[in-house]
Design a protein around this motif. Structure first.
Motif, PDB file in Angstrom:
ATOM      1  N   THR A  89       0.845  -1.200   0.000  1.00 38.95           N
ATOM      2  CA  THR A  89       0.000   0.000   0.000  1.00 38.95           C
ATOM      3  C   THR A  89       0.876   1.245   0.000  1.00 38.95           C
ATOM      4  N   ARG A 100       2.291   4.797   0.734  1.00 38.57           N
ATOM      5  CA  ARG A 100       2.094   5.731   1.845  1.00 38.57           C
ATOM      6  C   ARG A 100       2.410   7.168   1.445  1.00 38.57           C
ATOM      7  N   THR A 101       3.113   7.341   0.338  1.00 36.78           N
ATOM      8  CA  THR A 101       3.486   8.677  -0.137  1.00 36.78           C
ATOM      9  C   THR A 101       3.256   8.747  -1.635  1.00 36.78           C
ATOM     10  N   THR A 102       3.275   9.972  -2.158  1.00 36.19           N
ATOM     11  CA  THR A 102       3.112  10.124  -3.607  1.00 36.19           C
ATOM     12  C   THR A 102       4.301   9.533  -4.360  1.00 36.19           C
ATOM     13  N   LEU A 126       3.501   5.965  -4.675  1.00 36.94           N
ATOM     14  CA  LEU A 126       2.430   5.768  -5.647  1.00 36.94           C
ATOM     15  C   LEU A 126       2.957   5.861  -7.077  1.00 36.94           C
ATOM     16  N   PHE A 148      -2.403  15.675  -5.295  1.00 36.68           N
ATOM     17  CA  PHE A 148      -2.371  15.374  -3.864  1.00 36.68           C
ATOM     18  C   PHE A 148      -1.789  16.565  -3.121  1.00 36.68           C
ATOM     19  N   ASP A 183       0.717  18.235  -0.601  1.00 34.59           N
ATOM     20  CA  ASP A 183       2.084  17.961  -0.160  1.00 34.59           C
ATOM     21  C   ASP A 183       2.458  19.009   0.882  1.00 34.59           C
ATOM     22  N   LEU A 203      -4.135   6.729  -0.288  1.00 37.18           N
ATOM     23  CA  LEU A 203      -3.687   8.094   0.019  1.00 37.18           C
ATOM     24  C   LEU A 203      -4.866   9.048   0.177  1.00 37.18           C
ATOM     25  N   ASP A 204      -5.953   8.546   0.743  1.00 37.51           N
ATOM     26  CA  ASP A 204      -7.145   9.374   0.886  1.00 37.51           C
ATOM     27  C   ASP A 204      -6.903  10.587   1.784  1.00 37.51           C
ATOM     28  N   ILE A 206      -4.377  12.556   1.980  1.00 38.26           N
ATOM     29  CA  ILE A 206      -3.722  13.697   1.326  1.00 38.26           C
ATOM     30  C   ILE A 206      -4.284  13.979  -0.066  1.00 38.26           C
ATOM     31  N   ASP A 207      -5.317  13.231  -0.467  1.00 40.04           N
ATOM     32  CA  ASP A 207      -5.963  13.508  -1.744  1.00 40.04           C
ATOM     33  C   ASP A 207      -6.607  14.891  -1.662  1.00 40.04           C
TER      34      ASP A 207
END
Length: 302
Positions: A181, A183-185, A188, A207, A209, A262-263, A265-266
């Motif tokens: 999963t 955890r950061t952009t 991703l 996202f 930041d 990443l909901d 920080i979306d």
């Protein structure tokens, strides 16, 4: 007053049938006339207007720019005439063919489940529904109503807002178990991100930041699809991470078939959903107005 010798409605009807049926012979059969008579009506219309409406060849007919404009106006005028007659003779019940264009997710998740109720309420309306995620030109597609997601750019169209839906990034539990999963952009960005194969207003995934304000992750290029429902099914199958409208995956999230990524920080981008059509409200045919009113009353996105 002199005798009115110009049968404008007859010329319009002949011209519209030629365009819709793709030729003089087909239009003549529909109108119960000879092809030469239909040809004379169209030629007389062009002569009276002083413009060419159709490019004629041995194989097909093609609208000129002036012809395209006049066709759209003629369809509206003929529909208004029929509506006026039906108001007097049949109580004004909306009738006729209603051409609807919708993106695939809205069509499958929202529109199609509502169609039986609309059909029961308006049995005289014939529904012609086309689903596809590529934005169509209503004039070229001859659509009466189209569903558009996101900002609107075509100034020729009138819109009625149906609601709005937040965009979410999702993946299946199986995919996350196999690939981890993010955890950061940055993490991703290393995942397989599903993408669309057609041009969109924005292909980036934004996202928040803490140091850079807002950062965007580009869509991937490993798997490209033509519509949102195909992307949803790929995400369910564990093919990668997808970014979709929440209304489209709400049931999957509730059932645990998909999970948000990443909901926290979306940016929570919200996209409006509109029903768009051609013409001012006072000129909308009864069948179109009935459908628009029905959508506004029954669509619930979130």
């Amino acid at each position: 007053m002199g005798r009115l010798e110009v049968n404008r409605s007859g010329e319009m009807e002949a011209f519209v049938r030629v365009v819709e049926l793709g030729g003089l012979s087909a239009a003549a059969r529909r109108l119960g006339m000879t092809p030469s008579a239909v040809s004379k009506l169209v030629a007389r219309l062009e002569e009276r207007l002083g413009v060419r409406l159709l490019h004629r060849s041995t194989r097909k007919l093609r609208l000129t720019d002036e012809g395209s404009f006049f066709y759209e106006r003629s369809v509206t005028i003929l529909e208004e005439m029929r509506a006026a007659e039906s108001t007097l003779t049949e109580g004004g019940a909306p009738r006729g063919r209603l051409r609807i264009n919708s993106n695939v997710p809205f069509g499958l998740q929202v529109l199609l489940p509502l169609i039986p109720r609309f059909a029961d309420q308006h049995p005289e309306i014939t529904l012609d529904i086309a689903l596809g995620d590529v934005v169509v030109d209503l004039f070229e597609a001859r659509a009466d109503v189209a569903i558009r997601t996101g900002s609107l750019r075509d100034s020729r169209l009138v819109a009625r807002k149906l609601g709005e839906s937040r965009m979410v990034v999702v993946a299946s539990p199986d995919y996350l178990a196999r690939h981890g999963t993010p955890r950061t952009t940055d993490e991703l960005a290393r995942h397989r991100r599903l993408a669309f194969c057609f041009a969109r207003q924005s292909d980036a995934w934004p996202f928040r930041d803490g140091t850079r304000g807002v950062t965007s992750i580009p869509q991937g290029d490993a798997v490209l699809v033509s519509d949102g429902e195909a992307m949803r099914r790929l995400a369910l199958a564990g093919a990668g991470v997808a970014r979709l409208a929440r209304f489209q995956v709400a049931e999957d999230l509730r059932a645990g078939r998909l999970r948000t990524v990443l909901d926290a920080i979306d940016v929570g981008e919200v996209q409006p959903v509109h029903a768009v059509y051609v013409g001012e409200g006072r000129r909308v045919p009864a069948r179109v107005r009935a459908f628009l009113d029905f959508l506004v009353a029954h669509v619930a996105l979130e």
